[in-house]
Design an enzyme around this catalytic site. Structure first.
Site, PDB file in Angstrom:
ATOM      1  N   THR A  61       0.838  -1.244   0.096  1.00  0.00           N
ATOM      2  CA  THR A  61       0.102   0.029  -0.066  1.00  0.00           C
ATOM      3  C   THR A  61       0.876   1.226   0.068  1.00  0.00           C
ATOM      4  OG1 THR A  61      -1.970  -1.262   1.148  1.00  0.00           O
ATOM      5  CG2 THR A  61      -1.774   1.193   1.219  1.00  0.00           C
ATOM      6  N   PHE A  62       2.202   1.276   0.765  1.00  0.00           N
ATOM      7  CA  PHE A  62       2.879   2.562   0.636  1.00  0.00           C
ATOM      8  C   PHE A  62       3.448   2.710  -0.775  1.00  0.00           C
ATOM      9  CE2 PHE A  62       6.669   4.800   2.024  1.00  0.00           C
ATOM     10  CZ  PHE A  62       6.224   5.611   2.668  1.00  0.00           C
ATOM     11  N   THR A  90       2.332  -2.824  16.321  1.00  0.00           N
ATOM     12  CA  THR A  90       3.300  -1.648  16.253  1.00  0.00           C
ATOM     13  C   THR A  90       2.501  -0.614  15.509  1.00  0.00           C
ATOM     14  OG1 THR A  90       4.207  -2.228  14.072  1.00  0.00           O
ATOM     15  CG2 THR A  90       5.050  -3.424  15.932  1.00  0.00           C
ATOM     16  N   HIS A  92       3.623   0.927  12.915  1.00  0.00           N
ATOM     17  CA  HIS A  92       3.600   0.611  11.470  1.00  0.00           C
ATOM     18  C   HIS A  92       2.585   0.984  10.478  1.00  0.00           C
ATOM     19  CE1 HIS A  92       5.213  -0.854   7.672  1.00  0.00           C
ATOM     20  NE2 HIS A  92       4.154  -1.850   7.421  1.00  0.00           N
ATOM     21  N   PHE A 117      -9.806   5.983  -4.123  1.00  0.00           N
ATOM     22  CA  PHE A 117      -9.505   5.518  -2.981  1.00  0.00           C
ATOM     23  C   PHE A 117     -10.115   4.353  -2.482  1.00  0.00           C
ATOM     24  CE2 PHE A 117      -8.482   5.508   1.710  1.00  0.00           C
ATOM     25  CZ  PHE A 117      -7.149   5.813   1.540  1.00  0.00           C
TER      26      PHE A 117
END
Length: 164
Positions: A61-62, A90, A92, A117
């Site tokens: 996704t990043f 975490t 993240h 999106f």
């Protein structure tokens, strides 16, 4: 459920969309969820009469914003970003969700190209499955993301003429 109250698009919102150039960029993490999102996106494209949409897979996704930017710059009328991030233990999750959201927003603002999106940001895998458009899912976010991007591109075309 988040889908409650979704807009009902009238035919004039989706009129004359068959010749729009659409690209779908999808992450590869969480294969079952991503397969559902992609299937929903493909169904929406077919229903809208759009053939030959470009599909591009990226690791996660990043990476969606950089791919969306390149596709928008390449002349596509609409880009659809599909991904899923499931909360872990975490921070993240927060970084990836924020990076993807801000990055995709920046793409659409900088280029003027609508970006659908279709990024699921879920607390657990079941929430993702419920939104993936799979048999038994309550929602079909891949389909919704395509419809939103294409309807926006069609509205812009109607107001401003074809993209140059």
């Amino acid at each position: 459920m988040a889908g409650h109250g979704a807009p009902v698009l009238s035919p004039e919102n989706l009129d004359n969309t068959a010749d729009l150039r659409v690209a779908v960029v999808a992450a590869q993490w969480h294969r079952q969820v991503m397969d559902g999102l992609l299937d929903g996106a493909r169904r929406a494209l077919k229903e809208l009469g759009i053939d030959g949409a470009t599909e591009l897979r990226v690791p996660g996704t990043f990476e969606l914003p950089v791919a969306a930017k390149r596709l928008a710059d390449a002349g596509y009328d609409a880009v659809v970003a599909l991904g899923v991030v499931i909360r872990g233990g975490t921070p993240h999750f927060d970084y990836v969700c924020q990076g993807a959201t801000l990055g995709l927003t920046q793409v659409t603002v900088d280029t003027g190209v609508p970006v659908g999106f279709g990024v699921l940001t879920c607390d657990d895998e079941q929430q993702a499955l419920d939104r993936a458009g799979l048999p038994g899912s309550a929602e079909d976010k891949g389909h919704e993301a395509v419809t939103a991007a294409v309807a926006t591109a069609a509205a812009l075309r109607g107001a401003l003429g074809p993209r140059r």
